[in-house]
Design a protein around this motif. Structure first.
Motif, PDB file in Angstrom:
ATOM      1  N   SER A  11       0.844  -1.194   0.000  1.00  0.00           N
ATOM      2  CA  SER A  11       0.000   0.000   0.000  1.00  0.00           C
ATOM      3  C   SER A  11       0.874   1.236   0.000  1.00  0.00           C
ATOM      4  O   SER A  11       1.918   1.273   0.642  1.00  0.00           O
ATOM      5  N   SER A  12       0.420   2.231  -0.695  1.00  0.00           N
ATOM      6  CA  SER A  12       1.149   3.492  -0.664  1.00  0.00           C
ATOM      7  C   SER A  12       0.881   4.169   0.679  1.00  0.00           C
ATOM      8  O   SER A  12      -0.066   3.832   1.389  1.00  0.00           O
ATOM      9  N   ASN A  15      -2.573   5.669   0.726  1.00  0.00           N
ATOM     10  CA  ASN A  15      -3.636   4.682   0.946  1.00  0.00           C
ATOM     11  C   ASN A  15      -3.690   4.230   2.399  1.00  0.00           C
ATOM     12  O   ASN A  15      -4.772   4.012   2.951  1.00  0.00           O
ATOM     13  N   GLN A  16      -2.539   4.098   3.017  1.00  0.00           N
ATOM     14  CA  GLN A  16      -2.506   3.716   4.434  1.00  0.00           C
ATOM     15  C   GLN A  16      -3.112   4.817   5.305  1.00  0.00           C
ATOM     16  O   GLN A  16      -3.840   4.519   6.257  1.00  0.00           O
ATOM     17  N   ILE A  18      -5.369   7.056   4.319  1.00  0.00           N
ATOM     18  CA  ILE A  18      -6.809   7.053   4.054  1.00  0.00           C
ATOM     19  C   ILE A  18      -7.475   5.940   4.848  1.00  0.00           C
ATOM     20  O   ILE A  18      -8.513   6.149   5.481  1.00  0.00           O
ATOM     21  N   LYS A  19      -6.870   4.763   4.863  1.00  0.00           N
ATOM     22  CA  LYS A  19      -7.431   3.640   5.610  1.00  0.00           C
ATOM     23  C   LYS A  19      -7.495   3.962   7.101  1.00  0.00           C
ATOM     24  O   LYS A  19      -8.482   3.669   7.771  1.00  0.00           O
ATOM     25  N   PRO A  41     -12.626   8.984  -1.193  1.00  0.00           N
ATOM     26  CA  PRO A  41     -12.698   7.624  -0.644  1.00  0.00           C
ATOM     27  C   PRO A  41     -13.023   7.597   0.853  1.00  0.00           C
ATOM     28  O   PRO A  41     -13.589   6.615   1.345  1.00  0.00           O
TER      29      PRO A  41
END
Length: 137
Positions: A11-12, A15-16, A18-19, A41
């Motif tokens: 994961s970029s 993305n991490q 955002i998660k 997102p």
């Protein structure tokens, strides 16, 4: 030296992040200066209550550009796809535009009013039934 043979893409960092935000949506408030590409997102994972809180907390920025699709999806989920399709059809027929948040809130109020009316009717029917029972006895 052994290489990592795991074919899964890492994961970029974005993305991490955002998660991590999605995992903690209950703590999210003002998102005023956050990029749309990051918000999309994140906000798409919100419940209605979380969305309301974020929109009310965010000052000086209209989030409807991002949240409108979330409100539409919630409308479809809570009130049915057929009801949403009917709204879309009426919007096209009348050549008007509405924000889905307003449509959602209006429909929710309408449903709540109808439920209240049904409860009142049920109470009235029970009262009449009791009255008839007392009179007959």
């Amino acid at each position: 030296m052994a290489r990592n043979t795991n074919k899964k893409n890492p994961s970029s960092l974005i993305n991490q992040c955002i998660k991590k935000v999605i995992d903690n949506l209950g703590y999210l408030g003002d998102v005023g200066d956050t990029e749309i590409l990051l918000l999309d997102p994140i906000l798409s994972q919100c419940t209605i209550q979380q969305l309301i809180h974020i929109e009310e907390s965010t000052k000086g920025r209209d989030l409807s550009e991002i949240t409108d699709e979330v409100w539409k999806r919630s409308y479809q989920t809570d009130f049915g796809v057929i009801s949403a399709s009917l709204v879309i059809e009426r919007i096209h027929e009348n050549n008007v535009s509405y924000k889905w948040k307003i449509l959602y809130e209006a429909k929710k109020k309408d449903v709540e009013d109808k439920m209240r009316d049904m409860e009142d009717t049920q109470k009235t029917c029970l009262t009449i039934k009791e009255f008839k029972r007392l009179v007959i006895e």
